[in-house]
Design an enzyme around this catalytic site. Sequence first.
Site, PDB file in Angstrom:
ATOM      1  N   GLY A  31       0.283   4.236  -7.748  1.00  0.00           N
ATOM      2  CA  GLY A  31      -0.041   3.158  -8.440  1.00  0.00           C
ATOM      3  C   GLY A  31      -1.518   2.976  -8.989  1.00  0.00           C
ATOM      4  CG  HIS A 173      -5.460  -1.052  -1.798  1.00  0.00           C
ATOM      5  ND1 HIS A 173      -4.939  -0.952  -3.025  1.00  0.00           N
ATOM      6  CD2 HIS A 173      -6.546  -0.439  -1.940  1.00  0.00           C
ATOM      7  CE1 HIS A 173      -5.644  -0.649  -4.152  1.00  0.00           C
ATOM      8  NE2 HIS A 173      -6.767  -0.263  -3.471  1.00  0.00           N
ATOM      9  CG  ASP A 382       3.647  -4.793   2.056  1.00  0.00           C
ATOM     10  OD1 ASP A 382       2.610  -4.249   2.029  1.00  0.00           O
ATOM     11  OD2 ASP A 382       4.928  -4.491   1.573  1.00  0.00           O
TER      12      ASP A 382
HETATM   13  P1  ADQ Z   1       2.238   0.779   0.287  1.00  0.00           P
HETATM   14  O1  ADQ Z   1       2.246   0.193   1.620  1.00  0.00           O
HETATM   15  O2  ADQ Z   1       2.526   2.108   0.006  1.00  0.00           O
HETATM   16  O3  ADQ Z   1       0.893   0.463  -0.386  1.00  0.00           O
HETATM   17  P2  ADQ Z   1       3.728  -0.788  -2.010  1.00  0.00           P
HETATM   18  O4  ADQ Z   1       2.659  -1.743  -2.551  1.00  0.00           O
HETATM   19  O5  ADQ Z   1       5.079  -1.214  -2.007  1.00  0.00           O
HETATM   20  O6  ADQ Z   1       3.420  -0.466  -0.473  1.00  0.00           O
HETATM   21  O7  ADQ Z   1       3.753   0.595  -2.923  1.00  0.00           O
HETATM   22  C1  ADQ Z   1       4.608   1.601  -2.662  1.00  0.00           C
HETATM   23  C2  ADQ Z   1       4.697   2.470  -3.891  1.00  0.00           C
HETATM   24  O8  ADQ Z   1       5.387   3.835  -3.772  1.00  0.00           O
HETATM   25  C3  ADQ Z   1       5.350   1.905  -5.144  1.00  0.00           C
HETATM   26  O9  ADQ Z   1       4.543   2.007  -6.315  1.00  0.00           O
HETATM   27  C4  ADQ Z   1       6.648   2.472  -5.085  1.00  0.00           C
HETATM   28  O10 ADQ Z   1       7.208   2.623  -6.398  1.00  0.00           O
HETATM   29  C5  ADQ Z   1       6.611   3.672  -4.594  1.00  0.00           C
HETATM   30  N1  ADQ Z   1       7.719   4.172  -3.605  1.00  0.00           N
HETATM   31  C6  ADQ Z   1       8.130   3.354  -2.772  1.00  0.00           C
HETATM   32  N2  ADQ Z   1       9.588   3.630  -2.214  1.00  0.00           N
HETATM   33  C7  ADQ Z   1       9.643   5.097  -3.156  1.00  0.00           C
HETATM   34  C8  ADQ Z   1      10.555   6.108  -2.975  1.00  0.00           C
HETATM   35  N3  ADQ Z   1      11.603   6.175  -2.286  1.00  0.00           N
HETATM   36  N4  ADQ Z   1      10.196   7.330  -3.779  1.00  0.00           N
HETATM   37  C9  ADQ Z   1       9.350   7.093  -4.777  1.00  0.00           C
HETATM   38  N5  ADQ Z   1       8.353   6.113  -5.010  1.00  0.00           N
HETATM   39  C10 ADQ Z   1       8.328   5.169  -3.805  1.00  0.00           C
HETATM   40  C11 ADQ Z   1      -0.367  -0.415   0.208  1.00  0.00           C
HETATM   41  C12 ADQ Z   1      -0.288  -1.550   0.844  1.00  0.00           C
HETATM   42  C13 ADQ Z   1       0.332  -2.591  -0.225  1.00  0.00           C
HETATM   43  C14 ADQ Z   1      -0.060  -2.743  -1.779  1.00  0.00           C
HETATM   44  C15 ADQ Z   1      -0.418  -1.346  -2.012  1.00  0.00           C
HETATM   45  C16 ADQ Z   1      -1.437  -1.534  -3.360  1.00  0.00           C
HETATM   46  O11 ADQ Z   1       0.389  -1.465   1.950  1.00  0.00           O
HETATM   47  O12 ADQ Z   1       0.476  -3.895   0.307  1.00  0.00           O
HETATM   48  O13 ADQ Z   1       0.685  -3.409  -2.358  1.00  0.00           O
HETATM   49  O14 ADQ Z   1      -1.107  -0.565  -1.218  1.00  0.00           O
HETATM   50  O15 ADQ Z   1      -2.579  -2.168  -2.997  1.00  0.00           O
END
Ligand code: ADQ
Length: 745
Positions: A31, A173, A382
């Site tokens: 992202g 984050h 989160d």
């Molecule tokens: P994460 O804990 O990794 O991020 P999240 O914000 O949900 O959590 O982002 C996960 C990303 O991974 C999403 O873009 C999603 O599309 C991708 N993803 C999830 N499952 C997947 C799968 N099975 N296959 C492929 N892609 C997958 C940390 C913090 C969060 C915060 C972000 C950004 O823990 O709270 O929102 O950073 O700041």
Amino acid sequence: MGRLIVVSNRLPVTVTLEANERLDYRSSSGGLASGLSAYLEKQAAEQGTTSDSLWIGWPGSEMDERFQPEIKERLKSHYAAWPVFLTHEQVEGYYHGFSNGTLWPLFHYFHVYCEFSEENWQRYVEVNRKFAEAVAEIATEDDTIWVHDYQLMLVPQMLREKMPRARIGFFLHIPFPSHDIFRLLPRQWGRQLLQGLIGADLIGFHTYDYTHHFLRTILRLLGFDHSMGTVALGDRMLKVDTFPMGIEYNKFHDATQLPEVIAEKEELKNVMAGRQAILSVDRLDYTKGILNRLRAWELFLETNPDWRERVKLILIVVPSREAVGEYEIMKHQIDETVGRINGQYGGVGWTPIAYVYRSVPFANLVAAYSYADAALVTPLRDGMNLVAKEYVACRTNGRGVLILSEMAGAASELPESLLINPNSIPEIADAIKTALEMPEDEQRLRLDAMQDRIKRYDVVRWAQDFLHSLEKVADPDASVPTIRVTSEQTREFAERFCAAQRRLLFLDYDGTLVGFSGDPQSVKPGERVLRVLERLVKLPQTEVVVVSGRKHDTLNEWIGHIGVSIVAEHGAVIRRQDMEWHESPPPQHKWKQELRPILEAYVDRLPGSFVEEKLYCLVWHYRKADPELGPLRARELVDSLLAFTGNQTAVQVLPGNKIVELRDPAHNKGAVAAQIATDAGADFIVAVGDDVTDEDMFRGLPEGSITIKVGRPPTAAAYRVRSQEDVLTLLEEFAEAAECEEARR
Ligand code: ADQ
């Protein structure tokens, strides 16, 4: 315009060594990476220039030194990236150890999972230093440096020491926990982490709560107070603010129309055979609440037999951090629970859970988002949670229900979702039922509101907002009318000082000539102050007036012997150079007797505060009291004093720097300074001061006077310097220039 230098633990490209000693480069556009490149493209399109950027981070695997030069070259030329190579021990201690074994659980309120290992901490410090060195090696002061996340909290300060004028931003984050949780860290580590962060010019968090927790923690642990998120740190300002991170909305929304996504969705439709789908997507992590979600699914099936066979849970889990013990245990528990539920409720034609344990390609993820009737996003904690936003963005048919944990940062932006408490299994089970039975027009209403919001505040807006804010804090001069006294300016003043026929200097004492201290008695002038005052006083046609709210006998004891003029107690007691002390007519003591008991009541209510009595004023000091309770009590005190004094003109209530002062308004620095200036007939007047009472002086002096504020605006002064150090340097330049001139004559 310099470059944007992004610093994060991982580079958006992973380098691995294949069996045949071939190097493999794989871009992983998360992202942040794709969001920032979208931001840079937009900037370039708007400004017509190509914005340059560089990413500094770990390339994701341990790499033999033999390959490092080649990798460096390739990353630089093909990926605009700069690698920080880590050894096995460093990855263990810094990354798995301190970052993921201490900070991650603690900041997510899982403190029982925290390891407190001195060795890991040392590795964390070491690797943060390595990152700071890498940045300093390539960044210039024109660049904007943006450091990301909990793995690199010490980097801003380490960089500040190497590059004092750099523009540094930091974004966290994950959540920033409440002070009560943060202080579970050994004091030394906690303080160092905070000191590390405040090396930045701007620190950003996802939600107002995290921002508030951070501000409160730096107040309690470091003693730094703030005003609307701005913290004064000696010669610079730090801004702390909330920037909820968004997603690339259009990328997700439009992707639902891609042929490969449509094909994948068709496939899903066939497999699901017309059944409804609830989607769950996360990285494997104990913070994500996957087990509670499964239990809620089980309860839903148990209590709603009519829904069995008609709906399915698609559970996608991305492998993550399997090297950490808790993750391995949790993986087993998930496998077991899924097996149990499928065993108990499933049959030949239907299983209640489709379980996918791997990272899925973008097209498959979008297809799942766009197919599912509801998404179940139930983290226990989160920072933000982007999955929730991605699901909303992929709903193009006006239907789809988001069930969202109120413990996710995203909840504050998505209140139209079905908000649940992730610790309550029945609440989640109920929400599943509500989602499946929600009327279509209600679904549309809720979605429209959420889509509107996250479309407007997407990841590009997020980056723009953050970087724009950073520019403003790091370059405050742009919006401030006062002029900073540079060394050139100092020389110009010194020339005017030399050329003058008669010179007059007004110098405030506390905060201008000397620093602040908890005990107002203990701030005696140091050697350097005494020396420069003596030099100035010896010059012909020069009067130095020390203007202060302090008692005249204290000032007399400290600087009386030098031959400076003293204006004490805000002008109530005066002694001009070599003359007698002059006291204004005896003060009206009546208000003192009436108001003193109120101040004393506040001394009882705020341990550490005390009352000081001077000839014309009463002062309540709270510098040594509790840093949070102090300002609250001060506000209450001012309120009750104002209520009590009403429109009496004999007494003025003045809140100041950790004090509340009651004084006779007829005696203020401004009136006295103006009087002295008229008497002296000087053609060079300079006044230097740092607090509210000095503002009277800046306003009261004749036009043409050089007025200088020590510290930040707002001020009525025309110029400003950063610190007492700068004041002394300025005065020394005056003395030096005039002494030379004298010698020449
Ligand atoms: P994460 O804990 O990794 O991020 P999240 O914000 O949900 O959590 O982002 C996960 C990303 O991974 C999403 O873009 C999603 O599309 C991708 N993803 C999830 N499952 C997947 C799968 N099975 N296959 C492929 N892609 C997958 C940390 C913090 C969060 C915060 C972000 C950004 O823990 O709270 O929102 O950073 O700041």
